[in-house]
Design an enzyme around this catalytic site. Structure first.
Site, short mmCIF file in Angstrom:
data_model
loop_
_atom_site.label_atom_id
_atom_site.label_comp_id
_atom_site.label_asym_id
_atom_site.label_seq_id
_atom_site.Cartn_x
_atom_site.Cartn_y
_atom_site.Cartn_z
N ILE A 179 0.83 -1.21 0.00
CA ILE A 179 0.00 0.00 0.00
C ILE A 179 0.87 1.26 0.00
O ILE A 179 0.90 2.03 -0.95
CB ILE A 179 -0.96 0.00 1.22
CG1 ILE A 179 -1.90 -1.21 1.14
CG2 ILE A 179 -1.76 1.30 1.29
CD1 ILE A 179 -2.74 -1.42 2.37
N CYS A 180 1.59 1.46 1.09
CA CYS A 180 2.31 2.72 1.30
C CYS A 180 3.56 2.86 0.45
O CYS A 180 4.06 3.97 0.27
CB CYS A 180 2.65 2.87 2.78
SG CYS A 180 1.18 2.87 3.84
#
Length: 218
Positions: free
Chosen positions: A122-123
Site C-alpha cells: 500500500i504505502c
C-alpha cells in the site's frame, strides 16, 4: 553513459550522491504491528542503515508518517538519524498525493527516487506507481520495507517492477554512492556503518581489521 535502448542499463542508471533522493514512509508502531513478511528487527536495522547511508553521502532525505496521532511517532532510531527533521504527517494513504511531498521532490530537482515503506503493498506501491507514471525513476528498497504477509509483499514488488520500478536492497545504496574504496572521505564511515548494521559482513570486516593490526608471528 546510459544505453539509449535501455535507460535502466549503463553507468547513468546507477545511483550517485547527486542524482537521487530518499523517501522513507511510515516506519511507525502501528505499521510494525501488522508486519508479517519480515522479522521486525531486521526491517528496523535495515531502514536505519539505509538512512545512515543517505546521510553519510548527503542524499536529500524526506521522512513521512501517516496519522501520527493514532499510528505513533516515527521509529526513534530512524528519527535519531535526522533529529532536526520533523516528518511530514499525512492523511493521504498515498504519499504521492500529498502536495508537500511532491513540492519537496521538485525542489530537489532529481529524477531518481529511492523509496522504502511500511506496508509494501500500500504505502510503497501507491507512490512508487504514481511517481513512475509522472516520469520519475523509482528504486524500491525491498528489505527496508514490509507487508502484512509474505504474499502481499512479494505481489507488491511484482506489481511495481511491472510498472517500471527497480528493486534494490538496503546495502546497495551505500555501495553505489561510494563506488570506489579510494574515496577516503566516506570510506571509513561506510565501513563503520556496515559494522553496525550489516551483520556477518560487519563481523568479518572487524575480524579482518584485527588481523591487519596483529603483528605477524616470527
Amino acid at each position: 553513459m546510459s544505453d539509449a535502448r535501455n535507460p535502466k542499463a549503463g553507468l547513468a542508471a546507477l545511483l550517485t550522491p547527486d542524482n537521487c533522493v530518499l523517501i522513507l514512509i511510515d516506519h511507525q508502531p502501528f505499521q510494525f504491528a501488522g508486519l508479517r513478511s519480515h522479522d521486525t528487527q531486521s526491517i528496523i536495522n535495515n531502514v536505519v542503515g539505509l538512512a545512515k547511508s543517505a546521510k553519510m553521502f548527503r542524499v536529500p532525505t524526506l521522512l513521512t508518517t501517516v496519522l501520527e496521532r493514532q499510528g505513533g511517532y516515527l521509529l526513534k532510531p530512524l528519527q535519531d538519524v535526522f533529529p532536526e527533521q520533523k516528518p511530514i504527517d499525512r492523511t493521504f494513504i498515498n504519499t504521492w498525493e500529498d502536495a508537500r511531498v511532491i513540492d519537496w521532490v521538485k525542489k530537489m530537482g532529481r529524477k531518481k527516487i529511492v523509496m522504502a515503506a511500511l506496508w509494501t503493498e500500500i504505502c510503497l506501491a501507491m507512490p512508487a506507481i504514481q511517481a513512475l507514471g509522472e516520469g520519475y525513476e523509482v528504486y524500491i528498497v525491498t528489505d527496508a520495507s514490509g507487508g502484512v504477509s509474505l504474499e502481499a509483499h512479494e505481489m507488491a514488488i511484482q506489481r511495481m517492477v511491472q510498472a517500471g520500478a527497480v528493486p534494490i536492497t538496503w546495502t546497495v545504496l551505500g555501495a553505489e554512492l561510494q563506488r570506489d574504496w579510494a574515496r577516503t572521505a566516506t570510506g571509513p564511515a561506510l565501513a563503520q556503518m556496515l559494522v553496525e548494521h550489516a551483520g556477518v559482513v560487519g563481523t568479518t570486516f572487524t575480524w579482518e581489521q584485527q588481523l591487519l593490526a596483529t603483528p605477524a608471528a616470527g
